[in-house]
Write a protein that holds these residues in place. Structure first.
Motif, PDB file in Angstrom:
ATOM      1  N   CYS A   5       0.855  -1.192   0.000  1.00  0.00           N
ATOM      2  CA  CYS A   5       0.000   0.000   0.000  1.00  0.00           C
ATOM      3  C   CYS A   5       0.888   1.239   0.000  1.00  0.00           C
ATOM      4  N   LEU A  19      -3.975   2.472   0.876  1.00  0.00           N
ATOM      5  CA  LEU A  19      -4.492   2.006  -0.416  1.00  0.00           C
ATOM      6  C   LEU A  19      -3.380   1.997  -1.460  1.00  0.00           C
ATOM      7  N   VAL A  23      -4.742   1.924  -8.210  1.00  0.00           N
ATOM      8  CA  VAL A  23      -6.137   1.466  -8.185  1.00  0.00           C
ATOM      9  C   VAL A  23      -7.085   2.651  -8.086  1.00  0.00           C
ATOM     10  N   SER A  65     -13.627   3.020  -2.094  1.00  0.00           N
ATOM     11  CA  SER A  65     -12.505   2.071  -2.155  1.00  0.00           C
ATOM     12  C   SER A  65     -12.964   0.715  -2.664  1.00  0.00           C
ATOM     13  N   TYR A  69     -11.510  -1.172  -6.015  1.00  0.00           N
ATOM     14  CA  TYR A  69     -10.860  -2.480  -5.926  1.00  0.00           C
ATOM     15  C   TYR A  69     -11.708  -3.577  -6.565  1.00  0.00           C
TER      16      TYR A  69
END
Length: 537
Positions: A5, A19, A23, A65, A69
């Motif tokens: 991350c 994160l 992405v 998020s 993802y």
């Protein structure tokens, strides 16, 4: 995990997300721009990115998020579409970055808004409460509001009128000129809308052009009163967790409608009910004055229960309010008919007796109520005397000066003989007051006696001068003897009987005075250490 991350995002100072930069940058244009700028400063890997005022806070960013993802896929429902739409707008999740991005998906879902059920619309509106300002700025609140009004129009006797003649009532988009015309009865949607926050209800009224002083709709006024009443009950159940300031605008709007409709739509009792509801929400001074003026003009129609409003700052009753209302009634058009004023006088005497036992009631407040009416509002002051007696009984520690001050509101000339005798015997009444009352009562009898004597001595001043003619049958019942009496003789006989009755009253009063004087003289002779409390009998 820290090696995988490479992006830290702090959302609204509440939570930090670890994160992957690639992405999120694939779907979020705003994040991509921020990351590029931060890389130029070489600070991104040290402190991360701060995002403030994000719609929905950590909950909203978590949904974003998951969407990123999950390769741009998420289940959209009426419960989350408002939040997802606002998050997508905030982060710039447009088609320029990715086909079928989140903003496009939420807009597609909202296109069917007009076909949602009533419950779905309310659910979606309710989810906007935590991020209302952002939802309003991006136009989402207006879309939901227009759909809500369309449902009301389809399922009730409401006529929805548009400023533009080319617009259709079946259209999901409603122009700014929308307003309602309904019957004067409570509508089915009143209770359903009570689950919405004050901000959303305020927007509902603005959409209808009926917020603040623009409110001229009786049905909306009744809805607001119902909404505020429900909020008051919730406020009591939640231990006053609801902020008064959130409801002030709605309370003012309701009062504007009530004042505009006035006595044609609301009785005096209903107006007191309105006052009780809106008082807990911080009314503006102008609105409170307008409502009190309306109530003041109808005060003679009130009941004792109406006046018994809970006080503030520790007082059991709101005496200041009643004083203001009485003054408004007395000053109403500067001319009030005597019967109405006397009705109010009887009501205020009952009110005085009711509030007299209150331990927190000051003498100044009691006198303010008792003296707020003109003298002609009472044909008898017996009720005021009884209220004074109750007050003195409930406040036994009052010094002599204060007790004398309390009695200043009595008009001794309008006390009945029975009340005057009771006053003279009352140990709680200062002796000086009792003597004044008896002296005034005796003086009145003397004046009346002198007036009657003058009337008898001047028969020519009498207005009616007709003769009384009696016919008496003789023994044979064949003849009638006319006997004529002058009106002076008849009047004299009547006056003689009245004077006799008055003399007996004077004698009774003199006896009471003598008893009182004797008792006072015994008090003077008795040593102070053996002196008992006087009982005037």
């Amino acid at each position: 995990m820290p090696d995988l991350c490479d992006l830290q995002i702090h959302v609204n100072g509440q939570q930090t997300f670890f994160l992957h930069e690639k992405v999120l940058s694939r779907f979020c244009g705003k994040l991509r721009k921020i990351i590029t700028e931060e890389k130029r400063r070489s600070q991104i890997r040290k402190s991360g990115i701060e995002i403030d005022d994000f719609p929905g806070g950590a909950e909203g960013f978590e949904l974003i998020s998951r969407f990123c993802y999950n390769n741009g896929s998420i289940t959209i429902t009426v419960s989350n579409v408002s939040l997802l739409h606002c998050c997508a707008v905030s982060l710039g999740m447009t088609e320029k970055l990715s086909s079928c991005n989140l903003l496009h998906q939420t807009e597609t879902f909202l296109e069917g808004l007009f076909y949602w059920s009533w419950t779905d619309i309310l659910t979606s509106l309710r989810t906007c409460e935590s991020f209302f300002s952002f939802a309003d700025s991006c136009g989402l609140i207006q879309k939901l509001m227009n759909s809500l009004l369309a449902k009301i129009a389809q399922n009730s006797d409401v006529s929805v009128l548009f400023a533009s003649s080319s617009s259709s009532s079946s259209s999901p988009d409603t122009p700014n000129g929308l307003f309602l015309r309904t019957s004067n009865k409570a509508a089915w949607w009143f209770e359903d809308l009570t689950i919405l926050s004050p901000k959303i209800i305020q927007q509902f009224l603005k959409t209808l052009g009926a917020f603040g002083s623009d409110n001229n709709n009786l049905v909306l006024t009744r809805f607001l009163l119902h909404y505020l009443k429900t909020a008051t009950q919730c406020k009591a159940n939640n231990n006053n967790l609801i902020s008064r300031s959130e409801y002030t605008g709605l309370a003012d709007t309701a009062v504007h409608g009530v004042v505009l409709m006035g006595r044609t739509a609301f009785s005096c009792r209903s107006l007191f009910w309105v006052l009780r509801i809106v008082s807990g929400f911080g009314l503006s001074r102008e609105c409170r004055a307008g409502l009190e003026k309306l109530i003041g003009g109808l005060l003679d129609q009130a009941t004792l229960d109406d006046l018994l409003i809970c006080g503030h700052n520790g007082g059991a009753y709101d005496v200041n309010l009643v004083v203001r209302l009485i003054r408004l009634f007395v000053d109403h058009d500067k001319v009030v008919c005597v019967p109405r004023m006397m009705n109010l006088g009887r009501l205020i005497d009952k009110y005085l007796r009711e509030i007299a036992p209150d331990q927190s009631l000051k003498i100044s407040k009691f006198l303010a109520i008792a003296e707020s009416l003109p003298d002609y509002a009472r044909d008898s002051f017996d009720g005021v005397y009884r209220a004074i007696d109750i007050y003195l009984e409930s406040h036994p520690a009052l010094p002599l000066e204060e007790r004398s001050r309390l009695c200043r509101c009595l008009n001794y000339d309008k006390l009945s003989l029975e009340a005057c005798k009771d006053l003279a015997k009352n140990p709680r009444i200062p002796p000086r007051i009792a003597v004044q009352a008896l002296a005034s009562q005796g003086s009145n009898f003397v004046k009346e006696k002198d007036t009657k004597k003058k009337t008898i001595k001047n028969p020519s001043s009498m207005k009616n001068s007709t003769q009384m003619v009696l016919y008496k049958k003789n023994k044979s019942a064949s003849d009638h003897h006319q006997i004529s009496f002058s009106p002076v003789d008849a009047e004299s006989e009547h006056m003689r009987l009245n004077l006799q009755r008055m003399q007996w009253k004077v004698v009774e009063l003199e006896k009471v005075c003598q008893e009182m004087k004797g008792q006072m003289s015994r008090m003077v002779k008795t040593p102070s250490h053996n002196r008992a409390l006087p009982r005037l009998c």
